[in-house]
Enzyme design. Structure first.
Site, mmCIF file in Angstrom:
data_model
loop_
_atom_site.group_PDB
_atom_site.id
_atom_site.type_symbol
_atom_site.label_atom_id
_atom_site.label_comp_id
_atom_site.label_asym_id
_atom_site.label_seq_id
_atom_site.Cartn_x
_atom_site.Cartn_y
_atom_site.Cartn_z
ATOM 1 N N GLY A 156 0.641 -9.641 6.808
ATOM 2 C CA GLY A 156 0.116 -9.338 5.485
ATOM 3 C C GLY A 156 -1.306 -8.877 5.365
ATOM 4 N N TYR B 38 5.132 2.705 -4.599
ATOM 5 C CA TYR B 38 4.214 1.630 -5.002
ATOM 6 C C TYR B 38 2.988 2.162 -5.742
ATOM 7 C CZ TYR B 38 6.652 -0.323 -0.898
ATOM 8 O OH TYR B 38 7.579 -0.700 0.031
ATOM 9 N N CYS C 123 12.742 17.881 -5.157
ATOM 10 C CA CYS C 123 13.033 18.205 -6.549
ATOM 11 C C CYS C 123 12.983 17.000 -7.464
ATOM 12 C CB CYS C 123 14.374 18.898 -6.632
ATOM 13 S SG CYS C 123 14.203 20.569 -6.051
HETATM 14 N N1 LLP Z 1 6.470 -11.020 8.201
HETATM 15 C C1 LLP Z 1 7.341 -10.978 7.177
HETATM 16 C C2 LLP Z 1 8.244 -12.105 6.970
HETATM 17 C C3 LLP Z 1 7.353 -9.858 6.331
HETATM 18 O O1 LLP Z 1 8.205 -9.835 5.305
HETATM 19 C C4 LLP Z 1 6.463 -8.782 6.555
HETATM 20 C C5 LLP Z 1 6.462 -7.605 5.701
HETATM 21 C C6 LLP Z 1 5.580 -8.865 7.649
HETATM 22 C C7 LLP Z 1 5.607 -10.006 8.442
HETATM 23 C C8 LLP Z 1 4.603 -7.781 7.975
HETATM 24 O O2 LLP Z 1 3.669 -7.617 6.945
HETATM 25 P P1 LLP Z 1 2.393 -6.656 7.124
HETATM 26 O O3 LLP Z 1 1.488 -7.289 8.155
HETATM 27 O O4 LLP Z 1 2.890 -5.338 7.582
HETATM 28 O O5 LLP Z 1 1.801 -6.580 5.779
HETATM 29 N N2 LLP Z 1 6.946 -1.335 2.491
HETATM 30 C C9 LLP Z 1 5.769 -2.013 2.031
HETATM 31 C C10 LLP Z 1 5.460 -3.251 2.831
HETATM 32 C C11 LLP Z 1 6.605 -4.238 2.869
HETATM 33 C C12 LLP Z 1 6.268 -5.452 3.676
HETATM 34 C C13 LLP Z 1 7.453 -6.316 3.878
HETATM 35 N N3 LLP Z 1 7.228 -7.467 4.684
HETATM 36 C C14 LLP Z 1 4.601 -1.043 2.053
HETATM 37 O O6 LLP Z 1 4.808 0.111 2.397
HETATM 38 O O7 LLP Z 1 3.477 -1.389 1.693
#
Ligand code: LLP
Length: 421
Positions: free
Chosen positions: A241, A320, A348
């Protein structure tokens, strides 16, 4: 050090390679361009931050599942975080150590859990039915499963609602009031289940480390309670995150070190092993989507730069309202006027934009235009909408060579789906 920079000659570089030279040497279609050394640097930042702790860095494969990138991260010592049977298969194919893999998700299927049990990866428990399936998978495979309870810590990550997961109304994780039910169920299945730890994931694009601290503090309390019932659990998984500087304003955002330092004492005081699950902060800033300008137009008061990339290759702005920095690859012609443009693709629908209201010099037709920070959740979320085929990927290697790391999909690939008809 960051891989993409504009040099004194006015050109954009990826490491020491002129992006314009790459454009001229590859197929003329949108493509992703990565820096392999930047991936290494990003991982090293985590490794250094974690010094002195027993830890697993589980790379969240959903962010980017290019096999070459996975193999590289695995060679660096990374584990993997998986959210589907196919991600699990791909991680195994990339050679990840199952002991450093964590299978997450709120809708894991029995057949996927059977593979997880056979391979010996950690499995996060998300619900009552999920636990049922894990027990069944253990019996089918004949393997005891190492589980982590995904507890919802009710901490607001202060991010876009679509990427917030650790708050009350989220579909993920178990509510703390139900914790005892899960502990009793684990106690009742000593042959099938080994409770290894607790997991939480708050959300994505988080830019304040206090939020991680708050969640970790809640989680170690649960771990204390669980240990008090005689469970020998020693993993705290604080999820992923950490956000990145999408705006390129030079604002100082928390680093992996800031993140780890804020939870370090909670972990060491209890002798815990720390698992983290970064996706974006490992891979986002290592890549640009490189587009070619098709043309420039004005409608009423709006100016548009139309490029060959689109929401099909990079959907985050449309989905988003995400900001990703955009710039031109080559120095502009001296007489090119600066205006405010929406940068759009050929798809489109009006949701198809890569950036809104960007101040840019009017580009020539054919000019290169990059969308930055495209390493995470861009190619992995790409579609073939409007039959735009998924783009090829290249990376710049340590010695400055440029290598293709994934073929671009072709129209012929698409026709293959109909071959039996
Ligand atoms: N662990 C879990 C349980 C998760 O659900 C996620 C991401 C991560 C780790 C990795 O999170 P990160 O470090 O990448 O923030 N499509 C969205 C992001 C969706 C994230 C989903 N879960 C975007 O493009 O911003």
């Amino acid at each position: 050090k960051h891989c993409f920079k504009r040099s004194s000659d006015g050109f954009l570089y990826c490491e020491d390679v002129k992006v314009q030279d790459v454009i001229e040497s590859v197929e003329k279609r949108p493509f992703y361009l990565y820096s392999k050394p930047q991936i290494t640097r990003n991982f090293e930042a985590y490794r250094e931050a974690l010094e002195g702790l027993n830890s697993i860095v589980g790379y969240a494969i959903k962010a980017n599942n290019n096999l070459k990138i996975l193999e590289h991260l695995r060679e660096l010592g990374c584990g993997a975080v998986l959210v589907s049977g196919n991600e699990l298969r791909l991680a195994l194919r990339a050679g990840f150590d199952p002991k450093k893999c964590i299978f997450n998700g709120n809708g894991k299927l029995l057949e996927e859990l059977v593979i997880a049990a056979q391979e010996g990866v950690f499995v996060n428990v998300d619900s009552e039915f999920d636990l049922d399936n894990i027990i069944a998978a253990s019996r089918i495979s004949g393997h005891r499963v190492n589980i982590l309870l995904r507890i919802n810590p009710d901490v607001d990550p202060q991010v876009h609602p679509y990427v917030a997961t650790g708050n009350k109304n989220s579909k993920f994780g178990i509510r703390n009031e139900k914790l005892q039910w899960f502990l009793d169920a684990v106690k009742a299945h000593p042959n099938e289940l080994k409770l290894a730890g607790a997991h939480c994931h708050l959300g994505s694009t988080i830019t304040k480390v206090d939020i991680f601290r708050d969640a970790a503090a809640v989680m170690v309390k649960y771990i204390d309670e669980i240990r008090a019932q005689g469970f020998d659990i020693d993993y705290l998984n604080i999820g992923g995150g950490l956000g990145i500087d999408y705006y390129h304003t030079g604002a100082v955002l928390p680093s992996p070190r800031d993140l780890i330092d804020t939870v370090r004492d909670l972990v060491t005081s209890r002798g815990l092993n720390l698992i983290i699950e970064p996706g974006r902060s490992l891979i986002a800033n290592t890549c640009c989507l490189v587009n070619h300008v098709t043309g420039v137009k004005t409608n009423g008061t709006k100016n548009f730069i139309v490029v060959d990339g689109s929401m099909a290759e990079l959907i985050r702005p449309s989905l988003y309202g995400a900001y990703q920095h955009i710039e031109l690859v080559s120095p502009a012609q001296p007489d090119a006027e600066i205006s405010t443009f929406d940068v759009v693709g050929p798809v489109c629908e009006s949701a198809d934009f890569l950036g809104k209201d960007r101040e840019l010099r009017t580009p020539a037709r054919g000019a290169g235009l990059v969308v930055h920070d495209a390493g995470a959740y861009c190619m992995s979320m790409a579609s073939t909408y409007n039959l735009k085929m998924r783009p090829p990927e290249y990376w710049v290697e340590e010695d400055g060579s440029v290598a293709k790391i994934r073929h671009g999909e072709t129209f012929e690939d698409h026709l293959r789906f109909f071959e039996f008809l």
